[in-house]
Design a protein around this motif. Structure first.
Motif, PDB file in Angstrom:
ATOM      1  N   ALA A 203       0.848  -1.188   0.000  1.00 45.08           N
ATOM      2  CA  ALA A 203       0.000   0.000   0.000  1.00 45.08           C
ATOM      3  C   ALA A 203       0.880   1.232   0.000  1.00 45.08           C
ATOM      4  N   THR A 204       0.600   2.134  -0.858  1.00 43.90           N
ATOM      5  CA  THR A 204       1.358   3.374  -0.931  1.00 43.90           C
ATOM      6  C   THR A 204       0.573   4.458  -0.208  1.00 43.90           C
ATOM      7  N   ALA A 205       1.245   5.102   0.727  1.00 40.49           N
ATOM      8  CA  ALA A 205       0.588   6.183   1.458  1.00 40.49           C
ATOM      9  C   ALA A 205       0.683   7.458   0.634  1.00 40.49           C
ATOM     10  N   THR A 206      -0.400   8.136   0.530  1.00 41.68           N
ATOM     11  CA  THR A 206      -0.407   9.395  -0.189  1.00 41.68           C
ATOM     12  C   THR A 206      -0.336  10.519   0.826  1.00 41.68           C
ATOM     13  N   VAL A 207       0.655  11.349   0.648  1.00 44.48           N
ATOM     14  CA  VAL A 207       0.836  12.488   1.545  1.00 44.48           C
ATOM     15  C   VAL A 207       0.467  13.743   0.761  1.00 44.48           C
ATOM     16  N   THR A 208      -0.340  14.576   1.379  1.00 47.97           N
ATOM     17  CA  THR A 208      -0.769  15.788   0.682  1.00 47.97           C
ATOM     18  C   THR A 208       0.152  16.953   1.046  1.00 47.97           C
ATOM     19  N   ILE A 209       0.124  17.945   0.216  1.00 48.11           N
ATOM     20  CA  ILE A 209       0.926  19.153   0.464  1.00 48.11           C
ATOM     21  C   ILE A 209       0.487  19.831   1.756  1.00 48.11           C
ATOM     22  N   GLU A 210      -0.808  19.782   2.060  1.00 41.92           N
ATOM     23  CA  GLU A 210      -1.328  20.396   3.288  1.00 41.92           C
ATOM     24  C   GLU A 210      -0.743  19.718   4.527  1.00 41.92           C
ATOM     25  N   GLU A 211      -0.605  18.372   4.463  1.00 44.30           N
ATOM     26  CA  GLU A 211      -0.024  17.639   5.585  1.00 44.30           C
ATOM     27  C   GLU A 211       1.446  17.992   5.771  1.00 44.30           C
ATOM     28  N   ILE A 212       2.151  18.145   4.664  1.00 46.56           N
ATOM     29  CA  ILE A 212       3.568  18.535   4.733  1.00 46.56           C
ATOM     30  C   ILE A 212       3.702  19.935   5.323  1.00 46.56           C
ATOM     31  N   LYS A 213       2.861  20.857   4.880  1.00 47.39           N
ATOM     32  CA  LYS A 213       2.896  22.227   5.413  1.00 47.39           C
ATOM     33  C   LYS A 213       2.568  22.243   6.902  1.00 47.39           C
ATOM     34  N   ALA A 214       1.596  21.447   7.307  1.00 47.52           N
ATOM     35  CA  ALA A 214       1.228  21.384   8.724  1.00 47.52           C
ATOM     36  C   ALA A 214       2.389  20.840   9.554  1.00 47.52           C
TER      37      ALA A 214
ATOM     38  N   GLN B 293       5.586  20.967   8.708  1.00 47.09           N
ATOM     39  CA  GLN B 293       6.615  22.009   8.705  1.00 47.09           C
ATOM     40  C   GLN B 293       6.297  23.095   9.729  1.00 47.09           C
ATOM     41  N   SER B 294       5.051  23.478   9.803  1.00 49.23           N
ATOM     42  CA  SER B 294       4.635  24.518  10.749  1.00 49.23           C
ATOM     43  C   SER B 294       4.882  24.062  12.189  1.00 49.23           C
ATOM     44  N   ARG B 295       4.529  22.812  12.506  1.00 50.06           N
ATOM     45  CA  ARG B 295       4.763  22.283  13.854  1.00 50.06           C
ATOM     46  C   ARG B 295       6.256  22.241  14.165  1.00 50.06           C
ATOM     47  N   LEU B 296       7.054  21.808  13.174  1.00 48.91           N
ATOM     48  CA  LEU B 296       8.501  21.763  13.380  1.00 48.91           C
ATOM     49  C   LEU B 296       9.081  23.155  13.586  1.00 48.91           C
ATOM     50  N   ALA B 297       8.605  24.137  12.812  1.00 45.98           N
ATOM     51  CA  ALA B 297       9.092  25.513  12.960  1.00 45.98           C
ATOM     52  C   ALA B 297       8.769  26.051  14.354  1.00 45.98           C
ATOM     53  N   GLU B 298       7.568  25.752  14.871  1.00 43.57           N
ATOM     54  CA  GLU B 298       7.202  26.179  16.221  1.00 43.57           C
ATOM     55  C   GLU B 298       8.102  25.525  17.264  1.00 43.57           C
TER      56      GLU B 298
END
Length: 157
Positions: free
Chosen positions: A4-15, A17-22
């Motif tokens: 099964a291939t997991a699909t990651v959306t751009i919104e999830e990546i941005k979210a 990134q935002s958590r990591l930046a905080e």
């Protein structure tokens, strides 16, 4: 067997990134340790003088100690107050210093208006003053007659 291939959306990546930046910002703020060195200082007060406190510079460093000199001038113009202060080897306090004097030595002032050393930025006919009854600061014409107190400064090296 299929994977099964997991699909990651751009919104999830941005979210993420935002958590990591905080998290990074929080760690960076906690990692900053500021140390202020205040050399051991012995301050000798002359008769009638009072220690007002340490004045902090714009970068948070301890800049100098403020000493309130004895005596007061009553009903003097700004120019006369400035000359009076110089005559007793002092200076009129600036607005920040007046706030410190109000906070720490209010009991050494009458509930009246006192000249500061600062002229108004846009009109040289006016200067700043402070009311020691409640701590208000305002401007008034330099030829008005107010009270004055003088200070001296001990620079911290």
């Amino acid at each position: 067997m299929s994977t099964a291939t997991a699909t990651v959306t751009i919104e999830e990546i941005k979210a993420t990134q935002s958590r990591l930046a905080e998290m990074i910002a929080k760690l960076e703020t906690q990692a900053i340790v500021r140390t202020h060195f205040i050399p051991e200082t012995v301050i000798t007060l002359k008769p009638g003088e009072h220690y007002a406190g340490t004045v902090i510079g714009h970068e948070g460093e301890c800049s100098y100690h403020l000493i309130l000199l004895p005596g007061a001038a009553e009903e003097v113009s700004h120019q006369a107050a400035t000359e009076w202060a110089a005559g007793i080897d002092g200076e009129l306090p600036n607005r920040r210093e007046q706030a410190l004097l109000y906070a720490n030595l209010k009991e050494h002032f009458e509930g009246a208006w006192y000249w500061s050393s600062q002229q108004h930025e846009s009109d040289p006919d006016y200067a700043w003053c402070q009311y020691f009854g409640n701590g208000d600061q305002s401007i008034t014409r330099r030829d008005n007659e107010l009270r004055a107190r003088a200070v001296r400064r001990l620079i911290i090296h």
